[in-house]
Motif scaffolding. Structure first.
Motif, PDB file in Angstrom:
ATOM      1  N   GLN A  56      40.961  32.938  30.915  1.00 26.13           N
ATOM      2  CA  GLN A  56      40.236  32.350  32.047  1.00 26.13           C
ATOM      3  C   GLN A  56      40.944  32.621  33.373  1.00 26.13           C
ATOM      4  O   GLN A  56      40.298  32.917  34.378  1.00 26.13           O
ATOM      5  CB  GLN A  56      40.037  30.848  31.832  1.00 26.13           C
ATOM      6  N   GLN A  57      42.256  32.541  33.384  1.00 28.46           N
ATOM      7  CA  GLN A  57      43.010  32.827  34.612  1.00 28.46           C
ATOM      8  C   GLN A  57      42.854  34.289  35.032  1.00 28.46           C
ATOM      9  O   GLN A  57      42.738  34.592  36.220  1.00 28.46           O
ATOM     10  CB  GLN A  57      44.489  32.480  34.430  1.00 28.46           C
ATOM     11  N   THR A  58      42.843  35.188  34.060  1.00 25.57           N
ATOM     12  CA  THR A  58      42.658  36.611  34.349  1.00 25.57           C
ATOM     13  C   THR A  58      41.268  36.870  34.926  1.00 25.57           C
ATOM     14  O   THR A  58      41.115  37.614  35.892  1.00 25.57           O
ATOM     15  CB  THR A  58      42.884  37.452  33.079  1.00 25.57           C
ATOM     16  N   ILE A  59      40.263  36.235  34.347  1.00 26.61           N
ATOM     17  CA  ILE A  59      38.892  36.396  34.836  1.00 26.61           C
ATOM     18  C   ILE A  59      38.769  35.840  36.254  1.00 26.61           C
ATOM     19  O   ILE A  59      38.231  36.501  37.148  1.00 26.61           O
ATOM     20  CB  ILE A  59      37.885  35.721  33.877  1.00 26.61           C
ATOM     21  N   LEU A  60      39.281  34.632  36.472  1.00 23.88           N
ATOM     22  CA  LEU A  60      39.192  34.008  37.792  1.00 23.88           C
ATOM     23  C   LEU A  60      39.925  34.814  38.860  1.00 23.88           C
ATOM     24  O   LEU A  60      39.493  34.868  40.016  1.00 23.88           O
ATOM     25  CB  LEU A  60      39.737  32.581  37.751  1.00 23.88           C
ATOM     26  N   ALA A  61      41.021  35.451  38.488  1.00 27.13           N
ATOM     27  CA  ALA A  61      41.783  36.254  39.444  1.00 27.13           C
ATOM     28  C   ALA A  61      41.134  37.617  39.694  1.00 27.13           C
ATOM     29  O   ALA A  61      41.548  38.335  40.608  1.00 27.13           O
ATOM     30  CB  ALA A  61      43.215  36.439  38.948  1.00 27.13           C
ATOM     31  N   GLY A  62      40.143  37.978  38.885  1.00 28.38           N
ATOM     32  CA  GLY A  62      39.458  39.253  39.062  1.00 28.38           C
ATOM     33  C   GLY A  62      40.300  40.460  38.703  1.00 28.38           C
ATOM     34  O   GLY A  62      40.042  41.566  39.183  1.00 28.38           O
ATOM     35  N   ARG A  63      41.285  40.273  37.848  1.00 28.26           N
ATOM     36  CA  ARG A  63      42.189  41.375  37.501  1.00 28.26           C
ATOM     37  C   ARG A  63      41.587  42.329  36.469  1.00 28.26           C
ATOM     38  O   ARG A  63      41.918  43.503  36.448  1.00 28.26           O
ATOM     39  CB  ARG A  63      43.519  40.829  37.001  1.00 28.26           C
ATOM     40  N   SER A  65      38.204  44.119  34.382  1.00 28.56           N
ATOM     41  CA  SER A  65      36.860  44.594  34.713  1.00 28.56           C
ATOM     42  C   SER A  65      35.772  43.671  34.170  1.00 28.56           C
ATOM     43  O   SER A  65      34.624  43.765  34.585  1.00 28.56           O
ATOM     44  CB  SER A  65      36.654  46.009  34.180  1.00 28.56           C
ATOM     45  N   GLY A  66      36.131  42.809  33.238  1.00 25.27           N
ATOM     46  CA  GLY A  66      35.163  41.884  32.666  1.00 25.27           C
ATOM     47  C   GLY A  66      35.819  40.989  31.641  1.00 25.27           C
ATOM     48  O   GLY A  66      37.002  41.143  31.327  1.00 25.27           O
ATOM     49  N   ALA A  70      39.553  41.220  29.748  1.00 27.08           N
ATOM     50  CA  ALA A  70      40.510  40.119  29.957  1.00 27.08           C
ATOM     51  C   ALA A  70      40.976  39.561  28.619  1.00 27.08           C
ATOM     52  O   ALA A  70      42.135  39.163  28.467  1.00 27.08           O
ATOM     53  CB  ALA A  70      39.868  39.020  30.797  1.00 27.08           C
TER      54      ALA A  70
END
Length: 194
Positions: A56-63, A65-66, A70
């Motif tokens: 979730q942190q990776t998704i929220l940070a936009g790091r 591609s999807g 993530a």
């Protein structure tokens, strides 16, 4: 102790070190296979895991591609190391047992004097070491599933990804072999889609 016995015992100890407050958040275990200094005679197994919170942190940070990237791309994982089996500094007993194991398999070799001779002189031996080590890691994961170590530690079965830093078809196959049928399907589908 044999190298395979050492692999098992150190892995069980690594699982017992997982904090109970994180266990329910873990959705996958990483069996990262790497070679020290790119030397095929020195494979290591790094055991770690990733959590839903990290995804979730990776998704929220936009790091990533999807969401699938993530979740499954090790580059976005926690990068934790419960243990590094076979590392001469962190696991000298494992490093010694691994060398003996490779010698007992008849696959140990000395470096050729000329780098140009490497592929013909030792390439096939290096490939066989890789095959045996990967099989041992997949078997270890299956054993941890069948003996209930994973379920007892994490509260449910979760897939063990037997991988390298890059993903390709053989990673999907190793992971399928390491887990009960269907458990790693989301990961293997992602690998096959990239």
């Amino acid at each position: 102790m044999t190298f395979l016995g050492h692999l098992h015992d150190v892995a069980v100890n690594a699982f017992s070190s997982i904090p109970t407050d994180q266990a329910r958040d873990i959705y996958a275990v990483s069996f990262l296979i790497d070679n020290i200094d790119d030397d095929p005679r020195l494979p290591t197994l790094v055991i770690g895991y990733n959590t839903e919170t990290q995804v979730q942190q990776t998704i929220l940070a936009g790091r990533a591609s999807g969401p699938a990237e993530a979740r499954w791309n090790y580059a976005f994982w926690l990068q934790n190391q419960l243990t590094v089996i076979g590392d001469p500094t962190r696991d000298p007993a494992g490093a010694a047992a691994r060398e003996k194991w490779i010698k007992d398999l008849g696959l140990w070799y000395d470096e050729p004097a000329d780098d140009a001779d490497w592929l013909t002189a030792v390439g096939p031996l290096a490939q066989q070491i890789e095959v045996h080590f990967n099989q041992a890691c997949s078997q270890l994961a299956r054993t941890l599933h069948t003996t209930g170590v994973i379920t007892a530690t994490l509260g449910r079965p979760v897939p063990v990804l037997v991988h390298e830093l890059e993903y390709y078809e053989q990673i999907a196959r190793r992971t399928e072999a390491a887990n009960p049928p269907g458990l790693a399907d989301d990961f293997t589908a992602w690998v096959r889609s990239i």
